[in-house]
Design a protein around this motif. Sequence first.
Motif, mmCIF file in Angstrom:
data_model
loop_
_atom_site.group_PDB
_atom_site.id
_atom_site.type_symbol
_atom_site.label_atom_id
_atom_site.label_comp_id
_atom_site.label_asym_id
_atom_site.label_seq_id
_atom_site.Cartn_x
_atom_site.Cartn_y
_atom_site.Cartn_z
ATOM 1 N N LYS A 140 19.893 12.919 0.638
ATOM 2 C CA LYS A 140 19.148 13.816 1.362
ATOM 3 C C LYS A 140 17.963 14.245 0.451
ATOM 4 N N ILE A 141 17.670 13.444 -0.245
ATOM 5 C CA ILE A 141 16.143 13.382 -1.323
ATOM 6 C C ILE A 141 15.120 12.884 -0.794
ATOM 7 N N ILE A 142 15.481 11.805 0.139
ATOM 8 C CA ILE A 142 14.275 11.288 0.827
ATOM 9 C C ILE A 142 14.613 11.015 2.327
ATOM 10 N N ILE A 144 0.983 -1.093 0.028
ATOM 11 C CA ILE A 144 -0.195 0.004 0.079
ATOM 12 C C ILE A 144 0.933 1.144 0.116
ATOM 13 N N GLU A 145 0.509 2.280 -0.969
ATOM 14 C CA GLU A 145 1.418 3.576 -0.882
ATOM 15 C C GLU A 145 0.419 4.635 -0.843
ATOM 16 N N LYS A 146 0.618 5.625 -0.136
ATOM 17 C CA LYS A 146 -0.528 6.685 0.009
ATOM 18 C C LYS A 146 0.468 8.033 -0.065
ATOM 19 N N VAL A 147 0.238 9.079 -0.810
ATOM 20 C CA VAL A 147 1.020 10.404 -0.788
ATOM 21 C C VAL A 147 -0.020 11.466 -0.432
ATOM 22 N N LEU A 148 0.384 12.194 0.407
ATOM 23 C CA LEU A 148 -0.182 13.412 0.963
ATOM 24 C C LEU A 148 0.523 14.767 0.503
ATOM 25 N N LEU A 198 8.738 23.564 -6.063
ATOM 26 C CA LEU A 198 10.122 23.010 -5.705
ATOM 27 C C LEU A 198 9.732 22.202 -4.455
ATOM 28 N N GLN A 199 10.275 20.931 -4.164
ATOM 29 C CA GLN A 199 10.232 20.181 -2.897
ATOM 30 C C GLN A 199 11.511 20.077 -2.342
ATOM 31 N N ASP A 200 11.456 20.228 -0.933
ATOM 32 C CA ASP A 200 12.931 19.969 -0.536
ATOM 33 C C ASP A 200 12.871 18.495 0.057
ATOM 34 N N VAL A 201 13.461 18.125 1.087
ATOM 35 C CA VAL A 201 13.560 16.732 1.550
ATOM 36 C C VAL A 201 12.365 16.133 1.538
ATOM 37 N N MET A 202 12.042 15.219 1.000
ATOM 38 C CA MET A 202 10.297 14.450 0.995
ATOM 39 C C MET A 202 10.466 13.498 2.059
ATOM 40 N N THR A 203 9.480 13.200 3.097
ATOM 41 C CA THR A 203 9.713 12.275 4.190
ATOM 42 C C THR A 203 8.820 11.082 3.985
ATOM 43 N N LEU A 204 9.267 10.041 4.179
ATOM 44 C CA LEU A 204 8.678 8.719 3.791
ATOM 45 C C LEU A 204 8.401 7.908 5.017
ATOM 46 N N TYR A 205 7.236 7.675 5.404
ATOM 47 C CA TYR A 205 7.215 6.872 6.844
ATOM 48 C C TYR A 205 6.998 5.415 6.564
ATOM 49 N N CYS A 206 7.655 4.764 7.658
ATOM 50 C CA CYS A 206 7.376 3.390 7.362
ATOM 51 C C CYS A 206 7.370 2.825 8.692
ATOM 52 N N ASP A 207 6.573 1.715 9.301
ATOM 53 C CA ASP A 207 6.704 1.498 10.462
ATOM 54 C C ASP A 207 7.179 0.282 11.015
ATOM 55 N N ASN A 208 8.194 -0.148 10.193
ATOM 56 C CA ASN A 208 9.294 -1.205 10.359
ATOM 57 C C ASN A 208 10.938 -0.676 10.506
#
Length: 612
Positions: free
Chosen positions: A99-101, A4-8, A56-66
């Motif tokens: 530091k892209i992600i 599952i992938e969800k982008v806000l 323009l986007q700075d560092v994008m945050t990806l959340y993971c629960d593992n």
Amino acid sequence: MQMIEKVLLGDASFWGKSKKQNYVSLSTAKAEYIATGSGCTQLLWMKQMLKEYNVLQDVMTLYCDNLSAINISKNPIQHTRTKHINIHHHFIKDLVEEKIIALEHVETELQLADIFTKALDVAKFEKLRGKLGICKECVKKRSKLNLFDPALVMESSCEPNFSFGFNDIHYSDRVLRIEFIPDPVYADRHRMKKRQKVLNGNQPVDMDDDDETCVNNDSNSAAATVVRVETLHISSLILAAQSPFFLKLFSNGMSETKQRHISLRIYASEEDGLMELLKFLYSNTLNITAAPALLDVLMAADKFDVPSCMRYLLNLPMTPDSASLYLELPHTVDAFQPLIDAAKQYLVGRYREITNDKYREKHMALSLSAIEAILASDGLQVSSEDGVYDFALNWARQKYDSLKERREVLATRLACLIRFPYMTCQKLEDVLTCNDFEHESASKLVLEALSSKAEAPHCQRPLAAEESISLNRRFRARAYKQLFYMHLEWKDCVSLFPSGHVDSEPFDFGGQMFFLSAQCNMDNNGSHCFALSLGMKESCSGSIDVDYEFTARLKKTKEFISLHKSNCTFNGGTHIGCKNLFDVPWTFFIEENSIFFVNGSLHLAAELTITH
């Protein structure tokens, strides 16, 4: 494993994907790590797409629960436990190092993707749904195809916030050209005096007869000279989603218009209200609290058909100032009616004891519209209408120094809300001699009151019923409620035997004079006992329906307990009560160590309530 992938984007759900992994994972960490890499590819694609729109986007945050998957991405050293993972999945390490992600851990309870993959209880499901920006009532509204119904109240916590995109060319698809024209002379004077009225506590402001004929006529504005132009970059989707006016402005029949520059012409005095309303459409919140500014926004919300602004204000905590402001809104506009009704209900609940001297200072500071809303209620906690009349008179004297203004307010605004038929005859005599009323008007009010008092009950009720749906409520009784006390010494009670009685001082209740009477009586068995009754003076005219309850204070608990309840229609000379109040013989009641006497005194009370 399901991926599952969800982008806000901001607070809004922007993109989502659900897919079954097409390879077998030997561990949960590997599965999460591979799914994280897939999410990175989507973020990179979206970052490049936004860049083409100059976003323009700075560092994008990806959340993971593992945590294991996160540690693998941050540790460049190859371990035996990860060497079985294909090399092409390890590109996420490069993205983290450059530091892209930014790969961050999120608790399992807060993982939004769980709503798509797990069976959740109701509380957690609604919590995650709210974080996705999906409102609880959205499905119901869309099924009815009525997104602009003011009666459907949306949860403010689920409203997205797009304030970052207001007047930003990167988040806009249209240019709104706002042309300002001068206000008509009479309209400007009318508006300024309306503002002055709000600021001065709704006191009347002298206005010429010509002021009343002024309206904001759009047909006349077309020929007016434009004095200034303001240009805003807007998103047609955001504005059209909350306003049928903008939806129509941005559309051409059933299809979206291709015109990118939209013109809107308004009066210069409407600028502040419109600008705050546009900011609200983006942020779903208002940052203003001042009464005149809030009034301007409400008028703009009505003009440009933004019911969500009304719903937002309904969800805010009501205050005396905001309630008084809402009462000044035009009653003929249906969209304002929920706010007006809520304001009336709030004021009546807060100032129910309007005649209580303890809160006199606060009550005297209320505005005229607030006083009208309170006095119109039938549920005030007052003992008689005499107190309501005295309060209204003292309030008018404090607010208006001019006798002419005071007479006008009392005659046209407050007199119709005072229940003169339920005032005592002595107080009605004071009305005739009161200089704050015109003699002709005072005579008419007193004559109507005396005629109503003389009517039989079956003649009074139809008259009150006819006026129940109007603002004129002079003939409707309030739910008068009052507690009256009577104290007797032990020796006074002894002197009542065998057939004596003692009456309390007369007291005013509902415009009639009542009294309590204690006596030594004979019960049905022929034994002497203590009796208590409630009576109306013979000199009183008319009738009144009363619920009454007798209570007494006992020595053991030193608290009042209920002994007798009943109701009766009282007329002049009516005398009714309880023959044996304590349900004991006289000798037991009057003995030296009687449980009914506290420190040698008998404490009695009667609670009276007028029933409609």
